[in-house]
Enzyme design. Structure first.
Site, mmCIF file in Angstrom:
data_model
loop_
_atom_site.group_PDB
_atom_site.id
_atom_site.type_symbol
_atom_site.label_atom_id
_atom_site.label_comp_id
_atom_site.label_asym_id
_atom_site.label_seq_id
_atom_site.Cartn_x
_atom_site.Cartn_y
_atom_site.Cartn_z
ATOM 1 C CG ASN A 54 -1.803 1.163 1.358
ATOM 2 O OD1 ASN A 54 -1.373 2.292 1.127
ATOM 3 N ND2 ASN A 54 -3.042 0.953 1.732
ATOM 4 C CG HIS A 92 0.739 6.410 4.814
ATOM 5 N ND1 HIS A 92 -0.210 7.413 4.958
ATOM 6 C CD2 HIS A 92 0.204 5.302 5.370
ATOM 7 C CE1 HIS A 92 -1.262 6.909 5.599
ATOM 8 N NE2 HIS A 92 -1.038 5.639 5.855
ATOM 9 C CG HIS A 123 -8.219 4.193 1.027
ATOM 10 N ND1 HIS A 123 -8.367 4.108 2.387
ATOM 11 C CD2 HIS A 123 -9.435 4.550 0.541
ATOM 12 C CE1 HIS A 123 -9.623 4.401 2.723
ATOM 13 N NE2 HIS A 123 -10.289 4.677 1.627
ATOM 14 N NE ARG A 130 -9.406 8.561 4.455
ATOM 15 C CZ ARG A 130 -9.664 7.694 5.430
ATOM 16 N NH1 ARG A 130 -8.919 6.622 5.605
ATOM 17 N NH2 ARG A 130 -10.652 7.898 6.263
ATOM 18 N NE ARG A 154 -7.613 11.511 5.540
ATOM 19 C CZ ARG A 154 -8.126 10.968 6.645
ATOM 20 N NH1 ARG A 154 -7.377 10.196 7.398
ATOM 21 N NH2 ARG A 154 -9.365 11.188 7.006
ATOM 22 C CD GLU A 161 -7.546 0.049 1.290
ATOM 23 O OE1 GLU A 161 -7.927 0.956 2.049
ATOM 24 O OE2 GLU A 161 -6.500 -0.580 1.452
ATOM 25 C CB THR A 164 -9.574 1.838 7.364
ATOM 26 O OG1 THR A 164 -9.135 2.510 6.194
ATOM 27 C CG2 THR A 164 -10.930 1.219 7.115
ATOM 28 C CD GLU A 180 -7.117 -6.278 3.096
ATOM 29 O OE1 GLU A 180 -7.197 -6.246 1.851
ATOM 30 O OE2 GLU A 180 -6.399 -5.519 3.764
ATOM 31 C CG HIS A 226 -5.438 -1.493 9.265
ATOM 32 N ND1 HIS A 226 -5.002 -0.819 10.376
ATOM 33 C CD2 HIS A 226 -5.969 -0.558 8.440
ATOM 34 C CE1 HIS A 226 -5.278 0.462 10.235
ATOM 35 N NE2 HIS A 226 -5.856 0.657 9.066
HETATM 36 N N1 PXP Z 1 -5.867 -3.133 4.153
HETATM 37 C C1 PXP Z 1 -6.819 -2.169 4.183
HETATM 38 C C2 PXP Z 1 -8.185 -2.519 3.736
HETATM 39 C C3 PXP Z 1 -6.493 -0.846 4.586
HETATM 40 O O1 PXP Z 1 -7.454 0.085 4.620
HETATM 41 C C4 PXP Z 1 -5.162 -0.540 4.925
HETATM 42 C C5 PXP Z 1 -4.801 0.849 5.294
HETATM 43 O O2 PXP Z 1 -5.072 1.724 4.269
HETATM 44 C C6 PXP Z 1 -4.215 -1.578 4.876
HETATM 45 C C7 PXP Z 1 -4.594 -2.857 4.514
HETATM 46 C C8 PXP Z 1 -2.783 -1.332 5.205
HETATM 47 O O3 PXP Z 1 -2.660 -0.959 6.520
HETATM 48 P P1 PXP Z 1 -1.276 -0.365 7.020
HETATM 49 O O4 PXP Z 1 -1.015 0.869 6.239
HETATM 50 O O5 PXP Z 1 -1.513 -0.134 8.466
HETATM 51 O O6 PXP Z 1 -0.239 -1.440 6.772
#
Ligand code: PXP
Length: 244
Positions: free
Chosen positions: A7, A10, A43, A45, A49, A70, A101, A151, A194
Site C-alpha cells: 500500500n 503514505h 486508497h 479517500r 488526503r 481501496e 480505517t 480482507e 492493517h
Molecule cells: N488493508 C486495508 C483494507 C487498509 O485500509 C489498509 C490501510 O489503508 C491496509 C490494509 C494497510 O494498513 P497499514 O497501512 O496499516 O499497513
C-alpha cells in the site's frame, strides 16, 4: 504462495504535506513492483488526503502487477472504479474524522445496500473484496452477496500487541484464525491487513487460508531508513518463514 500487496498511500501523504510533486507514489509503486510486490494497493479517500485521482490514472497506466483499489461504498467511488476497472476493489468503511480505517465494513446490517453496490463492479470484471472484522455475521453476509474476497482487519490484533495487552491480542489472533478458516469454507478468498509490522506479521502469515497480506504504513516508514527493496525483502522473508 502468500502474496504481498504494498500500500503506497503514505508516499502520497508525504508529498501532500508540502504540496510538492515529490515523492511520487507511482515511482514507489514501480519500485515495489521491481522489488517483488505481488500487487499495489491505493486508497482514494473521499477527502483525497493522500492518493488523488491523477495517481489512480497513473497507476492504472503504469503498473504491470494488479492494482487493488481501496474505496468507500459511495456513488462517486463506484463511478471511478467502473471507469478504470482495476483488477480488484476493496470496499472499506470511511469516516472523515478518522486517521486510518478504524473498523471493518458493516456488511451484515447493510447487506442489501452493499450487495447492490458491488454487483456492477463484479459484473464489470473487478474482483470484489470486503474489508471486515473477524466476525462471523460479516463474513456470512459477504459470501451471501457474492463478494469473491474478504480482507480480515488485523488492526485490533496489532494495536493490542503494541499496547502490551497480550491476552487480548491472542484472543483476537484466535478470532482471526477461526474466521479465516470459516471464510475459506464458504468459498471466499481470504486476505488480511492493517497495522502489520515485522513483529506482528508472522502469526497471521502462518494461517494457511490467507492468500494475501496488504501492508503499507510500516513498509513506507521503514523504507525511510533502509529503502523499499530491503524492507520488502525482510517482510517477504518473515512471511515465507511463517508459512514454511
Ligand atoms: N488493508 C486495508 C483494507 C487498509 O485500509 C489498509 C490501510 O489503508 C491496509 C490494509 C494497510 O494498513 P497499514 O497501512 O496499516 O499497513
Amino acid at each position: 504462495m502468500l502474496r504481498l500487496g504494498v500500500n503506497i498511500d503514505h508516499v502520497a501523504t508525504v508529498r501532500n504535506a508540502r504540496g510538492s510533486a515529490y515523492p511520487d507514489p507511482v515511482r514507489a509503486a514501480k519500485l515495489a513492483e521491481e522489488a517483488g510486490a505481488d500487487g499495489i494497493t491505493a486508497h482514494l479517500r473521499e477527502d483525497r488526503r493522500h492518493i488523488r485521482d491523477a495517481d489512480i490514472d497513473a497507476l492504472m497506466e503504469n503498473l504491470t502487477v494488479p492494482l487493488n483499489f481501496e474505496m468507500a461504498a459511495t456513488e462517486e467511488m463506484q463511478k471511478i472504479a467502473l471507469r478504470h476497472v482495476p483488477h480488484a476493489v476493496c470496499i472499506v468503511p470511511e469516516k472523515r474524522e478518522e486517521r486510518t480505517t478504524e473498523g471493518g465494513l458493516e456488511v451484515a446490517r447493510e447487506e442489501n445496500r452493499i450487495g447492490d453496490f458491488i454487483a456492477p463492479l463484479r459484473e464489470a470484471g473487478c474482483r470484489v473484496s470486503l474489508f471486515v472484522a473477524a466476525d462471523r455475521p460479516q463474513i456470512e453476509s459477504a459470501a451471501r452477496i457474492g463478494a469473491q474476497v474478504v480482507e480480515l482487519h488485523t488492526g485490533a490484533y496489532c494495536d493490542f500487541h503494541y499496547e502490551g495487552r497480550f491476552d487480548e491480542r491472542d484472543a483476537e489472533l484466535e478470532r482471526l484464525r477461526e474466521m479465516s478458516t470459516y471464510a475459506h469454507s464458504l468459498g471466499l478468498e481470504v486476505h488480511a491487513g492493517h497495522g502489520l509490522t515485522y513483529e506482528t506479521v508472522k502469526p497471521v502469515a502462518a494461517f494457511p487460508e490467507v492468500m494475501e497480506l496488504n501492508i503499507g504504513h510500516f513498509l513506507i516508514a521503514e523504507a525511510i531508513f533502509v529503502g523499499l527493496g530491503p524492507v520488502m525483502a525482510e517482510m517477504r522473508r518473515l512471511m515465507d518463514e511463517a508459512r514454511a
